[in-house]
Design a protein around this motif. Structure first.
Motif, PDB file in Angstrom:
ATOM      1  N   UNK A  92       0.607  18.719 -12.366  1.00 30.71           N
ATOM      2  CA  UNK A  92       0.725  19.567 -11.394  1.00 30.71           C
ATOM      3  C   UNK A  92       0.207  21.142 -11.215  1.00 30.71           C
ATOM      4  N   UNK A  93      -0.856  21.632 -11.186  1.00 27.58           N
ATOM      5  CA  UNK A  93      -0.708  22.725 -11.359  1.00 27.58           C
ATOM      6  C   UNK A  93       0.099  24.471 -10.502  1.00 27.58           C
ATOM      7  N   UNK A  94      -0.500  25.177 -11.190  1.00 28.39           N
ATOM      8  CA  UNK A  94       1.008  25.930 -10.855  1.00 28.39           C
ATOM      9  C   UNK A  94       0.277  26.045  -9.000  1.00 28.39           C
ATOM     10  N   UNK A  95       1.578  26.811  -8.234  1.00 30.99           N
ATOM     11  CA  UNK A  95       0.947  26.482  -6.205  1.00 30.99           C
ATOM     12  C   UNK A  95       0.996  24.844  -5.669  1.00 30.99           C
ATOM     13  N   UNK A  96       0.604  23.895  -6.656  1.00 30.31           N
ATOM     14  CA  UNK A  96       0.296  22.587  -6.123  1.00 30.31           C
ATOM     15  C   UNK A  96       1.369  22.015  -5.294  1.00 30.31           C
ATOM     16  N   UNK A  97       1.010  20.807  -4.663  1.00 34.86           N
ATOM     17  CA  UNK A  97       2.209  20.225  -4.476  1.00 34.86           C
ATOM     18  C   UNK A  97       1.529  18.436  -4.030  1.00 34.86           C
ATOM     19  N   UNK A  98       2.488  18.275  -3.280  1.00 28.89           N
ATOM     20  CA  UNK A  98       1.741  16.653  -3.069  1.00 28.89           C
ATOM     21  C   UNK A  98       1.085  16.823  -1.781  1.00 28.89           C
ATOM     22  N   UNK A 119       9.398  21.909 -11.733  1.00 32.45           N
ATOM     23  CA  UNK A 119       9.334  21.721 -10.037  1.00 32.45           C
ATOM     24  C   UNK A 119      10.335  21.134  -8.944  1.00 32.45           C
ATOM     25  N   UNK A 120       9.962  21.806  -7.751  1.00 36.14           N
ATOM     26  CA  UNK A 120      11.230  20.971  -6.427  1.00 36.14           C
ATOM     27  C   UNK A 120      10.619  19.867  -5.641  1.00 36.14           C
ATOM     28  N   UNK A 121      11.140  19.116  -5.733  1.00 37.53           N
ATOM     29  CA  UNK A 121      11.292  17.142  -5.643  1.00 37.53           C
ATOM     30  C   UNK A 121      12.292  18.054  -3.475  1.00 37.53           C
ATOM     31  N   UNK A 122      11.843  17.854  -2.700  1.00 36.72           N
ATOM     32  CA  UNK A 122      12.409  17.587  -1.789  1.00 36.72           C
ATOM     33  C   UNK A 122      12.491  16.437  -1.025  1.00 36.72           C
ATOM     34  N   UNK A 154       6.278  27.316  -9.801  1.00 37.67           N
ATOM     35  CA  UNK A 154       6.315  27.815 -11.209  1.00 37.67           C
ATOM     36  C   UNK A 154       4.587  28.369 -11.699  1.00 37.67           C
ATOM     37  N   UNK A 155       4.746  29.157 -11.962  1.00 38.83           N
ATOM     38  CA  UNK A 155       3.418  29.460 -13.162  1.00 38.83           C
ATOM     39  C   UNK A 155       2.548  28.947 -14.228  1.00 38.83           C
ATOM     40  N   UNK A 156       3.249  27.665 -14.041  1.00 37.61           N
ATOM     41  CA  UNK A 156       3.059  26.958 -15.699  1.00 37.61           C
ATOM     42  C   UNK A 156       2.232  25.394 -15.083  1.00 37.61           C
ATOM     43  N   UNK A 157       1.236  24.581 -15.419  1.00 34.12           N
ATOM     44  CA  UNK A 157       1.121  23.369 -15.235  1.00 34.12           C
ATOM     45  C   UNK A 157       2.406  22.404 -15.659  1.00 34.12           C
TER      46      UNK A 157
END
Length: 171
Positions: A92-98, A119-122, A154-157
């Motif tokens: 997941x690149x920074x700022x990306x999501x499913x 990662x934030x998992x909802x 986050x700001x990292x992959x």
């Protein structure tokens, strides 16, 4: 997978799939390709009568990639035909999501592990989902029928691993 679900995925009638399964009709190569694709197999896999599958090595650069949301990459680690477990590696690149909406797939057990990044998992439907911030080495286990969504704030992959058993073949 039910006969009706397979028929819908393969663009065939349920009665045709049932007859084919029972050996009462034959199929064109094109139809076999659609059936194999719907099952996550190759046409050759349809004719493999071996129950046991030997050791299979998959090099990182040869992993099959699944098309996912922008800024994300998902690779199949376990090899088809999926028998007992499916395993995926993801980035997941920074700022990306499913995606903006939580998703589900089947009703299997899923273990999600963060290898690198944060990662934030909802988990749960929008509006009542619980947020779990996961660091490297953290994991969470849940049913694939529970709506879930992954975000890299986050700001990292971030690099992650999914393990699903039994396979849902629709991730």
């Amino acid at each position: 997978m039910t006969v009706r679900a397979l028929a819908a995925e393969a663009r065939a009638s349920a009665s045709f799939i049932s007859q084919l399964e029972r050996g009462q009709t034959s199929s064109s190569i094109g139809m076999l390709r659609r059936i194999a694709s719907a099952l996550g197999l190759t046409v050759a896999d349809l004719f493999n009568e071996e129950d046991e599958v030997g050791h299979r090595v998959v090099r990182r650069d040869a992993r099959p990639e699944l098309h996912t949301a922008p800024g994300t990459r998902k690779f199949l680690i376990s090899q088809r035909p999926l028998q007992n477990v499916e395993v995926y590696a993801g980035e997941f690149d920074p700022g990306s999501s499913t995606g903006d909406e939580p998703y589900t797939h089947g009703d299997s057990q899923e273990i999600f592990l963060v290898i690198r990044g944060r990662i934030t998992l909802w988990l749960g439907p929008n509006g009542s989902a619980a947020a779990h911030v996961l660091e490297p080495g953290d994991s969470v286990e849940y049913r694939t029928s529970v709506p879930h969504r992954i975000v890299n704030e986050s700001d990292e992959t971030a690099e992650v691993l999914w393990t699903v058993a039994p396979p849902t073949t629709s991730s």
